[in-house]
Design a protein around this motif. Structure first.
Motif, PDB file in Angstrom:
ATOM      1  N   PRO A  73       0.558  -8.900 -19.048  1.00  0.00           N
ATOM      2  CA  PRO A  73       1.333 -10.073 -18.745  1.00  0.00           C
ATOM      3  C   PRO A  73       0.643 -10.597 -17.387  1.00  0.00           C
ATOM      4  N   ILE A  74      -0.547  -9.835 -16.704  1.00  0.00           N
ATOM      5  CA  ILE A  74      -1.111 -10.214 -15.544  1.00  0.00           C
ATOM      6  C   ILE A  74      -2.097 -11.416 -15.773  1.00  0.00           C
ATOM      7  N   ARG A  75      -2.004 -12.585 -15.301  1.00  0.00           N
ATOM      8  CA  ARG A  75      -2.682 -13.683 -15.643  1.00  0.00           C
ATOM      9  C   ARG A  75      -4.081 -13.922 -14.492  1.00  0.00           C
ATOM     10  N   ARG A  76      -3.552 -13.840 -13.372  1.00  0.00           N
ATOM     11  CA  ARG A  76      -4.661 -13.653 -12.138  1.00  0.00           C
ATOM     12  C   ARG A  76      -4.338 -12.431 -11.446  1.00  0.00           C
ATOM     13  N   LEU A  77      -5.237 -11.731 -10.929  1.00  0.00           N
ATOM     14  CA  LEU A  77      -5.043 -10.731 -10.263  1.00  0.00           C
ATOM     15  C   LEU A  77      -5.859 -10.807  -8.702  1.00  0.00           C
ATOM     16  N   VAL A  78      -5.210 -10.250  -7.449  1.00  0.00           N
ATOM     17  CA  VAL A  78      -5.822 -10.323  -6.186  1.00  0.00           C
ATOM     18  C   VAL A  78      -5.887  -8.856  -5.868  1.00  0.00           C
ATOM     19  N   LEU A  79      -6.792  -8.419  -5.801  1.00  0.00           N
ATOM     20  CA  LEU A  79      -7.112  -7.000  -5.000  1.00  0.00           C
ATOM     21  C   LEU A  79      -7.494  -7.046  -3.718  1.00  0.00           C
ATOM     22  N   ASN A  80      -6.505  -6.369  -2.798  1.00  0.00           N
ATOM     23  CA  ASN A  80      -6.818  -6.526  -1.442  1.00  0.00           C
ATOM     24  C   ASN A  80      -7.504  -5.177  -1.008  1.00  0.00           C
ATOM     25  N   ASP A  81      -8.451  -5.279  -0.713  1.00  0.00           N
ATOM     26  CA  ASP A  81      -9.358  -3.788  -0.254  1.00  0.00           C
ATOM     27  C   ASP A  81      -8.917  -2.563  -1.040  1.00  0.00           C
ATOM     28  N   VAL A  82      -9.363  -2.681  -2.211  1.00  0.00           N
ATOM     29  CA  VAL A  82      -9.339  -1.470  -3.092  1.00  0.00           C
ATOM     30  C   VAL A  82     -10.371  -2.003  -4.432  1.00  0.00           C
ATOM     31  N   GLY A  83     -10.875  -0.925  -4.827  1.00  0.00           N
ATOM     32  CA  GLY A  83     -11.862  -1.057  -5.778  1.00  0.00           C
ATOM     33  C   GLY A  83     -11.892   0.091  -6.943  1.00  0.00           C
ATOM     34  N   PRO A  84     -12.669   0.113  -7.777  1.00  0.00           N
ATOM     35  CA  PRO A  84     -12.573   1.020  -8.972  1.00  0.00           C
ATOM     36  C   PRO A  84     -13.123   2.780  -8.567  1.00  0.00           C
ATOM     37  N   VAL A 100       2.467 -13.048 -15.062  1.00  0.00           N
ATOM     38  CA  VAL A 100       2.927 -13.219 -13.650  1.00  0.00           C
ATOM     39  C   VAL A 100       1.477 -13.187 -13.131  1.00  0.00           C
ATOM     40  N   ASP A 101       1.308 -13.762 -11.948  1.00  0.00           N
ATOM     41  CA  ASP A 101       0.202 -13.536 -11.124  1.00  0.00           C
ATOM     42  C   ASP A 101       0.272 -12.262 -10.259  1.00  0.00           C
ATOM     43  N   TRP A 102      -0.556 -11.697  -9.587  1.00  0.00           N
ATOM     44  CA  TRP A 102      -0.387 -10.245  -8.929  1.00  0.00           C
ATOM     45  C   TRP A 102      -1.318 -10.334  -7.717  1.00  0.00           C
ATOM     46  N   ILE A 103      -0.721  -9.835  -6.566  1.00  0.00           N
ATOM     47  CA  ILE A 103      -1.374  -9.625  -5.179  1.00  0.00           C
ATOM     48  C   ILE A 103      -0.795  -8.128  -4.839  1.00  0.00           C
ATOM     49  N   GLY A 104      -2.171  -7.370  -4.862  1.00  0.00           N
ATOM     50  CA  GLY A 104      -1.817  -5.950  -4.503  1.00  0.00           C
ATOM     51  C   GLY A 104      -2.759  -5.338  -3.348  1.00  0.00           C
ATOM     52  N   THR A 105      -2.159  -4.665  -2.371  1.00  0.00           N
ATOM     53  CA  THR A 105      -2.855  -4.168  -1.405  1.00  0.00           C
ATOM     54  C   THR A 105      -3.093  -2.551  -1.519  1.00  0.00           C
ATOM     55  N   SER A 106      -4.395  -2.272  -1.578  1.00  0.00           N
ATOM     56  CA  SER A 106      -4.634  -0.731  -1.868  1.00  0.00           C
ATOM     57  C   SER A 106      -3.798  -0.100  -3.105  1.00  0.00           C
ATOM     58  N   MET A 107      -3.109   0.615  -2.948  1.00  0.00           N
ATOM     59  CA  MET A 107      -2.126   1.212  -4.132  1.00  0.00           C
ATOM     60  C   MET A 107      -1.607  -0.031  -4.960  1.00  0.00           C
ATOM     61  N   GLY A 122       0.892  -1.237   0.070  1.00  0.00           N
ATOM     62  CA  GLY A 122      -0.120   0.112   0.081  1.00  0.00           C
ATOM     63  C   GLY A 122       0.887   1.222  -0.058  1.00  0.00           C
ATOM     64  N   LEU A 123       0.154   2.479   0.044  1.00  0.00           N
ATOM     65  CA  LEU A 123       0.747   3.613  -0.046  1.00  0.00           C
ATOM     66  C   LEU A 123       2.079   3.962   0.513  1.00  0.00           C
ATOM     67  N   THR A 124       1.666   3.664   2.058  1.00  0.00           N
ATOM     68  CA  THR A 124       2.958   4.113   2.859  1.00  0.00           C
ATOM     69  C   THR A 124       3.869   2.855   3.409  1.00  0.00           C
ATOM     70  N   ARG A 125       3.564   1.633   2.869  1.00  0.00           N
ATOM     71  CA  ARG A 125       4.034   0.364   3.220  1.00  0.00           C
ATOM     72  C   ARG A 125       5.136  -0.007   2.594  1.00  0.00           C
ATOM     73  N   ASN A 126       5.590  -1.203   2.553  1.00  0.00           N
ATOM     74  CA  ASN A 126       6.962  -1.728   2.141  1.00  0.00           C
ATOM     75  C   ASN A 126       6.684  -3.231   1.888  1.00  0.00           C
ATOM     76  N   ALA A 127       7.885  -3.814   1.117  1.00  0.00           N
ATOM     77  CA  ALA A 127       7.597  -5.260   0.875  1.00  0.00           C
ATOM     78  C   ALA A 127       7.784  -6.283   1.937  1.00  0.00           C
ATOM     79  N   ALA A 128       8.215  -5.836   2.981  1.00  0.00           N
ATOM     80  CA  ALA A 128       8.231  -6.801   4.203  1.00  0.00           C
ATOM     81  C   ALA A 128       6.837  -7.150   4.558  1.00  0.00           C
ATOM     82  N   ASP A 129       5.821  -6.395   4.314  1.00  0.00           N
ATOM     83  CA  ASP A 129       4.499  -6.506   4.741  1.00  0.00           C
ATOM     84  C   ASP A 129       3.941  -8.134   4.277  1.00  0.00           C
ATOM     85  N   PHE A 130       4.748  -8.454   2.987  1.00  0.00           N
ATOM     86  CA  PHE A 130       4.205  -9.943   2.471  1.00  0.00           C
ATOM     87  C   PHE A 130       5.143 -10.951   2.780  1.00  0.00           C
TER      88      PHE A 130
END
Length: 291
Positions: free
Chosen positions: A129-140, A107-114, A45-53
């Motif tokens: 290149p996105i094959r599958r998409l996981v949107l974590n708590d964000v929408g259009p 690639v498959d993709w998991i994204g939180t917010s941003m 997300g916006l102010t976070r970093n890779a370690a969250d995952f």
């Protein structure tokens, strides 16, 4: 540049911006399959970093080669000299460089917010290149109220005398992550601050992230056209108490073919994806959806 610890390596990829190349740090998790595994990209997300995952990436590295970047201006990545570059067109280009570095055609993709919105923009692009998409708590739709909320804290640059003081801040600021364990809060805190030469700690992101944010008009950002253009299988997660992704929006997203939605109890914005049940939810969907 590489430093291996157990399954994870720390690397960088150069990203071309108008000011020149900037190094984006990322963590690469590999299981026994190595290069033969499909690639999964996880973006924070916006102010976070890779370690969250870290917990999710370690778990999924048995099925994937998992890449977790620190978006420029965060974590171990370089900061931009031109703050206007902290915008989605630049982020999308940076992630294209990361995907190219991976050598994967898909690639498959998991994204939180941003990170979810970056994935959505990529998924809506021609020949994605996105094959599958996981949107974590964000929408259009990013609501005006949520934009006003972001403007109140992004870029405030607080200082902390001790890690314990910093942890109290994160427990309050990220209460929406859900019921993390004490070791998880401690690890999140260590990865979210950097020492200050004069003593104490500061947040591990560039306060100038606030510059383009403050320039945004306080009105809804409507991305339904982007959502409609993204035709890949998608899992949408919603924190049950989310102030960003409401149930009406989730229901509308669920109307599109190929979309699965799930509500995560005990969370707001956004589920941390550190809990075994949350990780299992994501894994089960990724493993069950054919493309």
């Amino acid at each position: 540049m590489e430093e291996s610890v157990s399954k994870v390596s720390r690397k960088t990829v150069p990203c071309l911006r108008p000011e020149g190349f900037r190094q984006m740090a990322y963590r690469e998790w590999r299981g026994d399959g190595g290069e033969d595994c499909p690639v999964l990209v996880c973006v924070h997300g916006l102010t976070r970093n890779a370690a969250d995952f870290d917990p999710l990436a370690e778990s999924l590295s048995s099925e994937y080669r998992v890449l977790c970047p620190d978006v420029l201006g965060r974590g171990d990545s370089e900061w931009l000299a031109m703050p206007a570059g902290y915008a989605y067109d630049g982020y999308v280009s940076d992630m294209a460089a990361l995907i190219a570095r991976s050598g994967a055609a898909e690639v498959d993709w998991i994204g939180t917010s941003m990170g979810g919105l970056i994935g959505l923009f990529l998924a809506a692009s021609h020949n994605t290149p996105i094959r599958r998409l996981v949107l974590n708590d964000v929408g259009p739709v990013i609501g005006a109220d949520f934009i006003r909320f972001l403007k109140t804290y992004v870029g405030t640059d607080p200082r902390f005398a001790t890690l314990e003081e910093a942890e109290r801040f994160f427990r309050f600021a990220h209460a929406g992550f859900g019921a993390l364990t004490d070791p998880q809060w401690a690890a999140l805190t260590r990865e979210s601050v950097r020492p200050v030469e004069t003593g104490g700690f500061r947040l591990a992101y560039d306060p100038a992230l606030a510059v383009p944010l403050q320039a945004l008009p306080e009105q809804d950002v409507d991305l339904w056209a982007v959502w409609d253009a993204a035709r890949v299988p998608t899992l949408v997660l919603r924190g049950a108490e989310s102030p960003l992704l409401d149930r009406d929006m989730l229901a509308r997203m669920a109307e599109r073919p190929g979309v699965t939605v799930a509500e995560v109890p005990g969370c707001g914005h956004a589920p941390a994806l550190m809990d075994p049940a949350q990780i299992a939810l994501v894994r089960d969907w990724l493993m069950s959806v054919s493309v």
